[in-house]
Design an enzyme around this catalytic site. Structure first.
Site, PDB file in Angstrom:
ATOM      1  N   GLU A  68       0.818  -1.213   0.000  1.00 25.99           N
ATOM      2  CA  GLU A  68       0.000   0.000   0.000  1.00 25.99           C
ATOM      3  C   GLU A  68       0.858   1.273   0.000  1.00 25.99           C
ATOM      4  O   GLU A  68       0.479   2.285   0.579  1.00 25.99           O
ATOM      5  CB  GLU A  68      -1.002   0.007   1.154  1.00 25.99           C
ATOM      6  CG  GLU A  68      -2.083  -1.055   0.992  1.00 25.99           C
ATOM      7  CD  GLU A  68      -3.333  -0.766   1.811  1.00 25.99           C
ATOM      8  OE1 GLU A  68      -3.627   0.411   2.077  1.00 25.99           O
ATOM      9  OE2 GLU A  68      -4.015  -1.738   2.165  1.00 25.99           O
ATOM     10  N   HIS A 335      -1.882  -0.667  10.045  1.00 23.66           N
ATOM     11  CA  HIS A 335      -1.238  -1.933  10.395  1.00 23.66           C
ATOM     12  C   HIS A 335       0.031  -1.629  11.178  1.00 23.66           C
ATOM     13  O   HIS A 335       0.549  -0.507  11.129  1.00 23.66           O
ATOM     14  CB  HIS A 335      -0.845  -2.725   9.144  1.00 23.66           C
ATOM     15  CG  HIS A 335      -1.982  -3.415   8.469  1.00 23.66           C
ATOM     16  ND1 HIS A 335      -1.979  -4.763   8.191  1.00 23.66           N
ATOM     17  CD2 HIS A 335      -3.167  -2.952   7.996  1.00 23.66           C
ATOM     18  CE1 HIS A 335      -3.104  -5.098   7.579  1.00 23.66           C
ATOM     19  NE2 HIS A 335      -3.839  -4.003   7.447  1.00 23.66           N
TER      20      HIS A 335
END
Length: 473
Positions: A68, A335
């Protein structure tokens, strides 16, 4: 020469270290950066800080896999900040909006490939974006020594997101097929005699179908379960984890013992709306480390395979990047990272050393292959139905358009003619898009399903023969 020159000319390093001998240790980091353009809050500021943290990390990272990291602007910012410790890097291009994958390395990247998954979401789900980013595997062949086999093959990926809970997840077939594809890539690398690292956000919990498929059909092992085999196999609220009868772990235990990289109570992006609102107004919240954390789970992994001659031992593994942005006070991503240090031993003896035979496949139970085949069959029926509906919609809109064109001849007013033409144009446009998706995309997807089905049937037949041979003996 700047970093932009490096990308334009093809992996030209900021500085060229002389390779004299194999390293005694390798520090590996995998991190989902949550760098969605226009969507992720404080995207560039967070990714710049990620670059600062990688540059200042101790021990210094040797290989980093990012997921990402969608924009080249963010990648170049990280490269500029880390070039003194990670002088080599590759930003991987894929799909319409990019795959979001990047690999940074202390050593030269001799070869790289972007492998796109054959099954990868649906264009109709434009609001999810998986199909548009062209998800796949970023592959890098990294030279760590002068010998012909002194190579690490790195595979960095981000599997399809689970938008519903299994087994009702309509994308579980996609994610399972993607796990199968990366397992093949890692197995082939191990067969070449190279050390293998599989990094990424796999969007799966430990011991799930995709997890077991990867470990059965490639010689890699999940490094967290090598060190902590009794760690959680899902969030405390997950039925599989509940069945183990374990106590709900605290927020701190989730990080230290279970490697939970997602949905942790320590991650500010998982806080309530009010807590996040207060945070950005300057009012911080303190999370009690002993509070039970029922949602935290591990979705990020480092898989490792090395043969006995290479002798790489997992020295430590931990959840990292838990710090906050120094000014914004938010977590650096939604995350946390997974990090490990690998140490080389000439004669490995420890149970944490992954001695694998790359030519051996550890087959799953026959029922598991049958379950996958049933899943494929069920999804195939769904897609064939979708194709019929989309093609029917296209034909219907063609009929409506023709009807509107005819009705214009008898239109009593200009504004009525305008409405008829507008209905015709919009309807036919939607029908053509649906027809293209049904006739072209779904057809391509069904063919990819047929290939996946063949490979699973072939694996099942091999497993059945192996079990039959073992029974005879």
């Amino acid at each position: 020469m700047d970093v932009a020159d490096e990308d334009a000319r093809g992996n030209v390093p900021a500085q060229t270290p002389e390779i004299l001998e194999l390293p005694s240790s390798i520090r590996v980091i995998s991190f989902n950066c949550w760098g969605l353009k226009f969507i992720s809050k404080h995207r560039h500021a967070r990714l710049v800080e990620i670059g600062h943290q990688l540059a200042a990390a101790s021990p210094a990272p040797s290989i980093v896999g990012l997921q990402e990291c969608w924009t080249q602007q963010d990648y170049l910012a990280i490269r500029e900040l880390t070039k003194h410790v990670l002088p080599y890097g590759k930003f991987y291009w894929s799909g319409i909006f990019g795959g979001g994958l990047a690999i940074l390395s202390k050593w030269p990247i001799e070869e790289s490939t972007m492998y796109r998954y054959p099954l990868n979401g649906r264009p109709a789900a434009f609001f999810r974006g998986d199909w548009y980013v062209g998800k796949g595997v970023a592959c890098a062949r990294i030279r760590i020594g002068a010998g012909t086999k002194d190579v690490v093959e790195v595979f960095c990926t981000h599997l399809h997101a689970p938008y519903e809970s299994e087994p009702n997840d309509s994308y579980i077939c996609h994610r399972t097929a993607q796990a199968w594809e990366i397992a093949k890539l890692m197995r082939h690398a191990a067969e070449r005699g190279h050390m293998v690292l599989g990094l990424g956000d796999f969007n799966m919990i430990p011991m799930s179908l995709a997890h077991r498929l990867i470990e059965a059909h490639s010689p890699v092992r999940d490094i967290w379960r090598i060190v902590k085999p009794e760690s959680a196999i899902g969030a405390a609220e997950n039925s599989a984890e509940k069945a183990r009868g374990k106590a709900v772990p605290s927020a701190e235990q989730c990080l230290v013992e279970h490697g939970t990289t997602c949905d942790s109570k320590f991650n500010t992006w998982r806080w309530s709306k009010q807590m996040k609102k207060d945070l950005f107004k300057g009012k911080d919240s303190v999370v009690d480390p002993s509070i039970p954390d029922v949602r935290a789970k591990r979705l990020d992994y480092i898989f490792l395979a090395s043969n006995a001659a290479q002798g790489w031992k997992v020295d430590d593994v931990k959840v990292g990047m838990t710090m906050r942005h120094p000014i914004l006070r938010c977590s650096l991503s939604d995350h946390f990272s997974i990090e490990t240090t690998l140490v080389r031993h000439q004669q490995p003896q420890s149970s944490t050393t992954t001695q694998t035979d790359p030519t051996t496949t550890h087959f799953l139970p026959l029922q598991t292959y049958d379950d996958i085949l049933f899943m494929i069959s069920k999804y195939d029926l769904r897609e064939r139905k979708q194709r019929r509906l989309r093609l029917a919609h296209f034909l219907l809109e063609v009929g409506v358009a023709i009807g509107c064109f005819i009705a214009v001849w008898w239109s009593p007013r200009n504004f009525v003619a305008f409405i008829l033409m507008l209905i015709s144009t919009l309807g036919l446009s939607a029908g053509v898009i649906d027809g293209l998706m049904g006739g072209l995309f779904v057809g391509s997807e069904i063919r990819a399903l047929k290939e996946f089905e063949y490979e699973i049937r072939n694996a099942r037949e091999q497993a059945a023969r192996l079990r039959g041979s073992a029974t005879m003996h």
